[in-house]
Design a protein around this motif. Structure first.
Motif, PDB file in Angstrom:
ATOM      1  N   LEU A  47       8.896   1.156   1.149  1.00 24.79           N
ATOM      2  CA  LEU A  47       6.743   1.726   1.676  1.00 24.79           C
ATOM      3  C   LEU A  47       6.922   2.443   3.129  1.00 24.79           C
ATOM      4  CD1 LEU A  47       5.253  -0.074  -0.877  1.00 24.79           C
ATOM      5  CD2 LEU A  47       6.031   2.240  -1.362  1.00 24.79           C
ATOM      6  N   ILE A  48       6.809   1.724   4.550  1.00 28.53           N
ATOM      7  CA  ILE A  48       6.710   1.888   5.146  1.00 28.53           C
ATOM      8  C   ILE A  48       7.485   2.841   5.914  1.00 28.53           C
ATOM      9  CG2 ILE A  48       7.311   0.091   6.707  1.00 28.53           C
ATOM     10  CD1 ILE A  48       4.090   1.409   7.036  1.00 28.53           C
ATOM     11  N   ALA A  49       8.533   2.817   5.012  1.00 27.95           N
ATOM     12  CA  ALA A  49       9.962   3.369   5.943  1.00 27.95           C
ATOM     13  C   ALA A  49       9.618   5.110   5.346  1.00 27.95           C
ATOM     14  CB  ALA A  49      11.096   3.100   5.297  1.00 27.95           C
ATOM     15  N   LEU A  50       8.931   5.029   3.879  1.00 23.11           N
ATOM     16  CA  LEU A  50       8.998   6.306   3.230  1.00 23.11           C
ATOM     17  C   LEU A  50       7.867   6.391   3.822  1.00 23.11           C
ATOM     18  CD1 LEU A  50       9.547   5.429  -0.558  1.00 23.11           C
ATOM     19  CD2 LEU A  50      10.819   6.838   0.880  1.00 23.11           C
ATOM     20  N   SER A  51       6.621   6.061   4.572  1.00 21.28           N
ATOM     21  CA  SER A  51       5.665   6.447   4.901  1.00 21.28           C
ATOM     22  C   SER A  51       6.336   7.206   5.965  1.00 21.28           C
ATOM     23  CB  SER A  51       4.377   5.581   5.237  1.00 21.28           C
ATOM     24  OG  SER A  51       3.480   6.442   5.333  1.00 21.28           O
ATOM     25  N   THR A  52       6.637   6.959   6.982  1.00 19.92           N
ATOM     26  CA  THR A  52       6.982   7.436   8.524  1.00 19.92           C
ATOM     27  C   THR A  52       8.121   8.433   8.447  1.00 19.92           C
ATOM     28  OG1 THR A  52       7.018   5.268   9.613  1.00 19.92           O
ATOM     29  CG2 THR A  52       7.948   7.388  10.474  1.00 19.92           C
ATOM     30  N   GLY A  53       8.991   8.715   7.272  1.00 18.67           N
ATOM     31  CA  GLY A  53       9.896   9.209   6.998  1.00 18.67           C
ATOM     32  C   GLY A  53       9.751  10.883   6.286  1.00 18.67           C
ATOM     33  N   GLN A 106      -0.275  -5.021   7.718  1.00 15.56           N
ATOM     34  CA  GLN A 106      -1.565  -4.822   7.081  1.00 15.56           C
ATOM     35  C   GLN A 106      -2.034  -4.536   7.607  1.00 15.56           C
ATOM     36  OE1 GLN A 106      -3.007  -8.307   4.684  1.00 15.56           O
ATOM     37  NE2 GLN A 106      -3.266  -6.830   2.812  1.00 15.56           N
ATOM     38  N   ALA A 107      -2.447  -4.787   8.688  1.00 12.88           N
ATOM     39  CA  ALA A 107      -3.664  -3.871   9.373  1.00 12.88           C
ATOM     40  C   ALA A 107      -2.469  -2.511  10.363  1.00 12.88           C
ATOM     41  CB  ALA A 107      -3.638  -4.566  10.468  1.00 12.88           C
ATOM     42  N   GLY A 108      -1.799  -2.694  10.137  1.00  9.92           N
ATOM     43  CA  GLY A 108      -0.813  -1.593  10.745  1.00  9.92           C
ATOM     44  C   GLY A 108      -0.852  -0.577   9.916  1.00  9.92           C
ATOM     45  N   ALA A 109      -0.671  -1.146   9.158  1.00  9.83           N
ATOM     46  CA  ALA A 109      -0.330   0.049   7.761  1.00  9.83           C
ATOM     47  C   ALA A 109      -1.575   0.530   6.783  1.00  9.83           C
ATOM     48  CB  ALA A 109       0.101  -0.671   6.521  1.00  9.83           C
ATOM     49  N   ALA A 110      -3.145  -0.416   7.962  1.00  4.36           N
ATOM     50  CA  ALA A 110      -4.156   0.367   6.991  1.00  4.36           C
ATOM     51  C   ALA A 110      -4.558   1.755   7.770  1.00  4.36           C
ATOM     52  CB  ALA A 110      -5.070  -0.688   6.927  1.00  4.36           C
ATOM     53  N   LEU A 111      -4.432   1.419   9.508  1.00  2.14           N
ATOM     54  CA  LEU A 111      -4.352   2.405  10.475  1.00  2.14           C
ATOM     55  C   LEU A 111      -3.419   3.169  10.463  1.00  2.14           C
ATOM     56  CD1 LEU A 111      -5.715   3.205  13.240  1.00  2.14           C
ATOM     57  CD2 LEU A 111      -4.457   0.701  14.319  1.00  2.14           C
ATOM     58  N   GLN A 112      -2.539   2.961   9.867  1.00  3.10           N
ATOM     59  CA  GLN A 112      -1.058   4.491   9.912  1.00  3.10           C
ATOM     60  C   GLN A 112      -1.707   5.652   8.804  1.00  3.10           C
ATOM     61  OE1 GLN A 112       3.248   3.891  10.398  1.00  3.10           O
ATOM     62  NE2 GLN A 112       3.253   4.585   8.750  1.00  3.10           N
ATOM     63  N   ALA A 113      -2.220   4.616   7.408  1.00  3.46           N
ATOM     64  CA  ALA A 113      -2.918   5.036   6.518  1.00  3.46           C
ATOM     65  C   ALA A 113      -4.033   6.029   6.971  1.00  3.46           C
ATOM     66  CB  ALA A 113      -3.031   4.813   5.563  1.00  3.46           C
ATOM     67  N   VAL A 114      -4.945   6.019   7.764  1.00  3.37           N
ATOM     68  CA  VAL A 114      -6.242   6.221   7.955  1.00  3.37           C
ATOM     69  C   VAL A 114      -6.259   7.733   9.054  1.00  3.37           C
ATOM     70  CG1 VAL A 114      -8.434   6.490   9.246  1.00  3.37           C
ATOM     71  CG2 VAL A 114      -7.863   4.605   7.980  1.00  3.37           C
ATOM     72  N   PHE A 224       1.401   5.547   0.826  1.00  4.51           N
ATOM     73  CA  PHE A 224       2.526   5.101   0.462  1.00  4.51           C
ATOM     74  C   PHE A 224       2.327   3.874   1.590  1.00  4.51           C
ATOM     75  CE2 PHE A 224       5.753   8.099  -0.186  1.00  4.51           C
ATOM     76  CZ  PHE A 224       6.215   7.466  -1.307  1.00  4.51           C
ATOM     77  N   SER A 225       1.470   4.306   3.129  1.00  9.29           N
ATOM     78  CA  SER A 225       1.200   3.270   3.494  1.00  9.29           C
ATOM     79  C   SER A 225       0.013   2.164   3.144  1.00  9.29           C
ATOM     80  CB  SER A 225       0.092   3.885   4.888  1.00  9.29           C
ATOM     81  OG  SER A 225       1.639   4.923   5.636  1.00  9.29           O
ATOM     82  N   ILE A 226      -0.770   2.588   1.979  1.00 14.88           N
ATOM     83  CA  ILE A 226      -2.051   2.434   1.375  1.00 14.88           C
ATOM     84  C   ILE A 226      -1.283   1.058   0.083  1.00 14.88           C
ATOM     85  CG2 ILE A 226      -3.668   1.035  -0.215  1.00 14.88           C
ATOM     86  CD1 ILE A 226      -4.440   2.874   2.584  1.00 14.88           C
ATOM     87  N   GLY A 227       0.073   1.353  -0.336  1.00 11.27           N
ATOM     88  CA  GLY A 227       1.010   0.664  -0.625  1.00 11.27           C
ATOM     89  C   GLY A 227       1.823  -0.682   0.176  1.00 11.27           C
ATOM     90  N   VAL A 228       1.708  -0.282   1.078  1.00 11.17           N
ATOM     91  CA  VAL A 228       2.794  -1.582   2.217  1.00 11.17           C
ATOM     92  C   VAL A 228       1.055  -2.446   2.104  1.00 11.17           C
ATOM     93  CG1 VAL A 228       3.183  -2.264   4.362  1.00 11.17           C
ATOM     94  CG2 VAL A 228       4.138  -0.328   3.395  1.00 11.17           C
ATOM     95  N   VAL A 229      -0.488  -2.243   1.994  1.00  9.25           N
ATOM     96  CA  VAL A 229      -1.142  -3.099   1.985  1.00  9.25           C
ATOM     97  C   VAL A 229      -1.542  -4.087   0.879  1.00  9.25           C
ATOM     98  CG1 VAL A 229      -3.830  -3.316   2.689  1.00  9.25           C
ATOM     99  CG2 VAL A 229      -2.475  -2.041   3.853  1.00  9.25           C
TER     100      VAL A 229
END
Length: 250
Positions: A47-53, A106-114, A224-229
């Motif tokens: 999920l995190i790779a999909l988010s960035t990709g 989780q914190a990094g993924a949540a920040l990335q989503a924002v 996708f990032s929220i999915g990681v959280v």
């Protein structure tokens, strides 16, 4: 090649014990990959790779078409993001040491989503605002590089204690596979969604293309990032770390 030779020369290891080479039956592989932590880490890594990709696949279209920058300026934002990633690694390493690797992910993924949603809301021709957002997003890039793998190290030790064989390489290979799968899927998914949303690549600056590009640069990656959280909620990091410590002192 030079780095490989240097690594081999400076990090020697003892030959593995004979019992570590024992082959696993099919049911053992199924048991290995049906472990909750393994499934969750592979899914989070995907999920995190999909988010960035997905965001990277449409970045140039977005920067040039909707924000009005030329190719040099658009490329500069990408360079800024990946330059900031070097600072993100020690930042999230320290955070992981304070709150745990799973919570840091989780914190990094949540920040990335924002930040991804903020990027989708960028006004035109606001260089410093866009550059700041890109740099902040760059700080989050390393969470996909090392945190899932650091977490998998604990899983590998716990698995070794459970099965009596070393399957570290196999477990890390699943993360490499999920990362490569995500990078391939991200491009195909991004352009498929753009096509469904009526995006015209020949006229990216057309206001009609604003919604498709802003959705693909922000909303979809943020989902996708929220999915990681959600995937890492309640992850049993402490119990796995304790299991790995028991193995270390056995």
């Amino acid at each position: 090649p030079g780095a490989i030779l240097l690594a081999l020369r400076t990090t020697p290891e003892k030959p593995p014990a004979q019992d570590y080479q024992a082959a696993l039956a099919v049911r053992d592989y199924l048991a290995l990959f049906s472990q909750g932590p393994v499934v969750r880490l592979v899914l989070a890594d995907l999920l995190i790779a999909l988010s960035t990709g997905v965001a990277n696949a449409v970045a140039l279209f977005y920067y040039m078409g909707q924000l009005g920058f030329d190719r040099a300026g658009a490329s500069l934002f990408i360079l800024i993001a990946y330059g900031a990633a070097f600072a993100g690694t020690p930042l999230f390493s320290r955070l992981a040491g304070r709150i745990g690797k799973a919570r840091a992910l989780q914190a990094g993924a949540a920040l990335q989503a924002v930040l991804q949603l903020a990027m989708a809301a960028q006004p035109e021709q606001s260089f410093w605002l866009t550059a700041t957002n890109a740099a902040a997003l760059g700080l989050c890039i390393p969470i996909a590089w090392f945190l899932p793998r650091a977490l998998m190290a604990d899983v590998a030790d716990a698995t070794r204690a459970r099965f009596g064989v070393d399957r570290t390489g196999l477990l890390y290979a699943t993360l490499n596979g999920s990362m490569k799968l995500a990078l391939g899927l991200a491009v195909g998914m991004a352009f498929l969604l753009l096509g469904w949303l009526g995006f015209d690549a020949a006229d990216a600056a057309n206001p009609a293309n604003a919604w498709p590009l802003r959705a693909l640069i922000g909303i979809v990656p943020a989902a996708f990032s929220i999915g990681v959280v959600l995937c890492m909620a309640g992850y049993p990091e402490t119990s796995l770390r304790e299991a790995s410590r028991k193995f270390a002192f056995a």
